[in-house]
Motif scaffolding. Sequence first.
Motif, mmCIF file in Angstrom:
data_model
loop_
_atom_site.group_PDB
_atom_site.id
_atom_site.type_symbol
_atom_site.label_atom_id
_atom_site.label_comp_id
_atom_site.label_asym_id
_atom_site.label_seq_id
_atom_site.Cartn_x
_atom_site.Cartn_y
_atom_site.Cartn_z
ATOM 1 N N MET A 60 0.836 -1.188 0.000
ATOM 2 C CA MET A 60 0.000 0.000 0.000
ATOM 3 C C MET A 60 0.875 1.244 0.000
ATOM 4 N N ILE A 61 0.351 2.298 -0.564
ATOM 5 C CA ILE A 61 1.018 3.588 -0.633
ATOM 6 C C ILE A 61 0.177 4.583 0.177
ATOM 7 N N TYR A 62 0.845 5.369 1.009
ATOM 8 C CA TYR A 62 0.162 6.373 1.817
ATOM 9 C C TYR A 62 0.852 7.715 1.646
ATOM 10 N N LYS A 63 0.056 8.801 1.550
ATOM 11 C CA LYS A 63 0.621 10.151 1.534
ATOM 12 C C LYS A 63 0.776 10.594 2.976
ATOM 13 N N LEU A 64 2.016 10.775 3.399
ATOM 14 C CA LEU A 64 2.263 11.224 4.767
ATOM 15 C C LEU A 64 1.637 12.593 4.995
ATOM 16 N N ASN A 65 1.622 13.430 3.957
ATOM 17 C CA ASN A 65 1.046 14.771 4.070
ATOM 18 C C ASN A 65 -0.436 14.717 4.439
ATOM 19 N N ASP A 66 -1.137 13.633 4.081
ATOM 20 C CA ASP A 66 -2.562 13.502 4.357
ATOM 21 C C ASP A 66 -2.858 12.828 5.693
ATOM 22 N N LEU A 67 -1.835 12.229 6.314
ATOM 23 C CA LEU A 67 -2.037 11.510 7.573
ATOM 24 C C LEU A 67 -1.744 12.417 8.760
ATOM 25 N N GLN A 68 -2.619 12.385 9.740
ATOM 26 C CA GLN A 68 -2.326 13.052 10.993
ATOM 27 C C GLN A 68 -1.550 12.081 11.866
ATOM 28 N N ARG A 69 -0.888 12.598 12.887
ATOM 29 C CA ARG A 69 -0.019 11.779 13.730
ATOM 30 C C ARG A 69 -0.751 10.536 14.269
ATOM 31 N N HIS A 70 -1.987 10.698 14.741
ATOM 32 C CA HIS A 70 -2.702 9.551 15.297
ATOM 33 C C HIS A 70 -3.056 8.532 14.212
ATOM 34 N N GLN A 71 -3.280 8.986 12.976
ATOM 35 C CA GLN A 71 -3.586 8.053 11.895
ATOM 36 C C GLN A 71 -2.362 7.195 11.558
ATOM 37 N N LEU A 72 -1.179 7.787 11.564
ATOM 38 C CA LEU A 72 0.045 7.028 11.322
ATOM 39 C C LEU A 72 0.239 5.998 12.434
ATOM 40 N N SER A 73 0.016 6.397 13.665
ATOM 41 C CA SER A 73 0.122 5.467 14.798
ATOM 42 C C SER A 73 -0.873 4.320 14.648
ATOM 43 N N GLN A 74 -2.096 4.634 14.209
ATOM 44 C CA GLN A 74 -3.108 3.589 14.012
ATOM 45 C C GLN A 74 -2.692 2.616 12.913
ATOM 46 N N LEU A 75 -2.109 3.140 11.824
ATOM 47 C CA LEU A 75 -1.631 2.269 10.745
ATOM 48 C C LEU A 75 -0.574 1.300 11.260
ATOM 49 N N VAL A 76 0.397 1.824 11.972
ATOM 50 C CA VAL A 76 1.474 0.990 12.503
ATOM 51 C C VAL A 76 0.897 -0.030 13.476
ATOM 52 N N HIS A 77 -0.013 0.411 14.352
ATOM 53 C CA HIS A 77 -0.600 -0.489 15.349
ATOM 54 C C HIS A 77 -1.440 -1.587 14.705
ATOM 55 N N SER A 78 -2.218 -1.249 13.685
ATOM 56 C CA SER A 78 -3.109 -2.239 13.075
ATOM 57 C C SER A 78 -2.397 -3.165 12.089
ATOM 58 N N GLN A 79 -1.422 -2.643 11.341
ATOM 59 C CA GLN A 79 -0.776 -3.457 10.315
ATOM 60 C C GLN A 79 0.530 -4.096 10.775
ATOM 61 N N LYS A 80 1.103 -3.599 11.844
ATOM 62 C CA LYS A 80 2.298 -4.159 12.482
ATOM 63 C C LYS A 80 3.421 -4.404 11.473
ATOM 64 N N ALA A 81 3.942 -5.627 11.427
ATOM 65 C CA ALA A 81 5.081 -5.954 10.561
ATOM 66 C C ALA A 81 4.744 -5.830 9.079
ATOM 67 N N ALA A 82 3.473 -5.958 8.720
ATOM 68 C CA ALA A 82 3.090 -5.790 7.313
ATOM 69 C C ALA A 82 3.359 -4.363 6.849
ATOM 70 N N PHE A 83 3.296 -3.415 7.773
ATOM 71 C CA PHE A 83 3.573 -2.022 7.437
ATOM 72 C C PHE A 83 5.047 -1.689 7.622
ATOM 73 N N LEU A 84 5.608 -2.011 8.785
ATOM 74 C CA LEU A 84 6.982 -1.623 9.111
ATOM 75 C C LEU A 84 8.053 -2.569 8.585
ATOM 76 N N GLY A 85 7.725 -3.840 8.457
ATOM 77 C CA GLY A 85 8.728 -4.876 8.206
ATOM 78 C C GLY A 85 9.000 -5.584 9.527
ATOM 79 N N HIS A 86 9.391 -6.840 9.467
ATOM 80 C CA HIS A 86 9.545 -7.657 10.670
ATOM 81 C C HIS A 86 10.617 -7.127 11.620
#
Length: 160
Positions: free
Chosen positions: A1-27
């Motif tokens: 997935m591709i995300y525009k950081l400019n469109d994400l608020q700080r809590h939305q980025l935290s939610q992405l990392v929390h919900s997608q875990k290693a799928a977003f960040l890498g293991h």
Amino acid sequence: MIYKLNDLQRHQLSQLVHSQKAAFLGHDSYRRFGARFPLHIKFTHSLNPQVFMPGQGAFCYVHRPVMGNGLVFAEISVPPAEDLSTTALTTAVYDLNDPMTIDYSGLDAFVVLIGLEGSCSLTDNNGTTISFQEGETMLISAITKTIKTEGTIKFLEVYM
């Protein structure tokens, strides 16, 4: 997935990392940082570049805009609590006039793209297309295998 950081608020980025875990960040990044986004990204525009002092252990990219005066500094670092000796940032600058497919299939990490000049469309391996232009920052999740660019753009690529 591709995300525009400019469109994400700080809590939305935290939610992405929390919900997608290693799928977003890498293991490895998820193991080391948990549900925290592991990079600090700061942009500074300076008419007097002699007053700019990057933070300790930070990667800094300097860009002179095509239009306007001064310099733009992109300062990228890991959180201060981390041991910087074990954290390597890989960077590259792409200057594209023709379509290109970038292969991330061998990479188990998220990727940050920072638009420096021009614009293009980015299409991931799932067919999601998003516009990308100068001044925007994109986040590419770790599960993304390829990104196809179409347009004329110069951008900075960063991953851990």
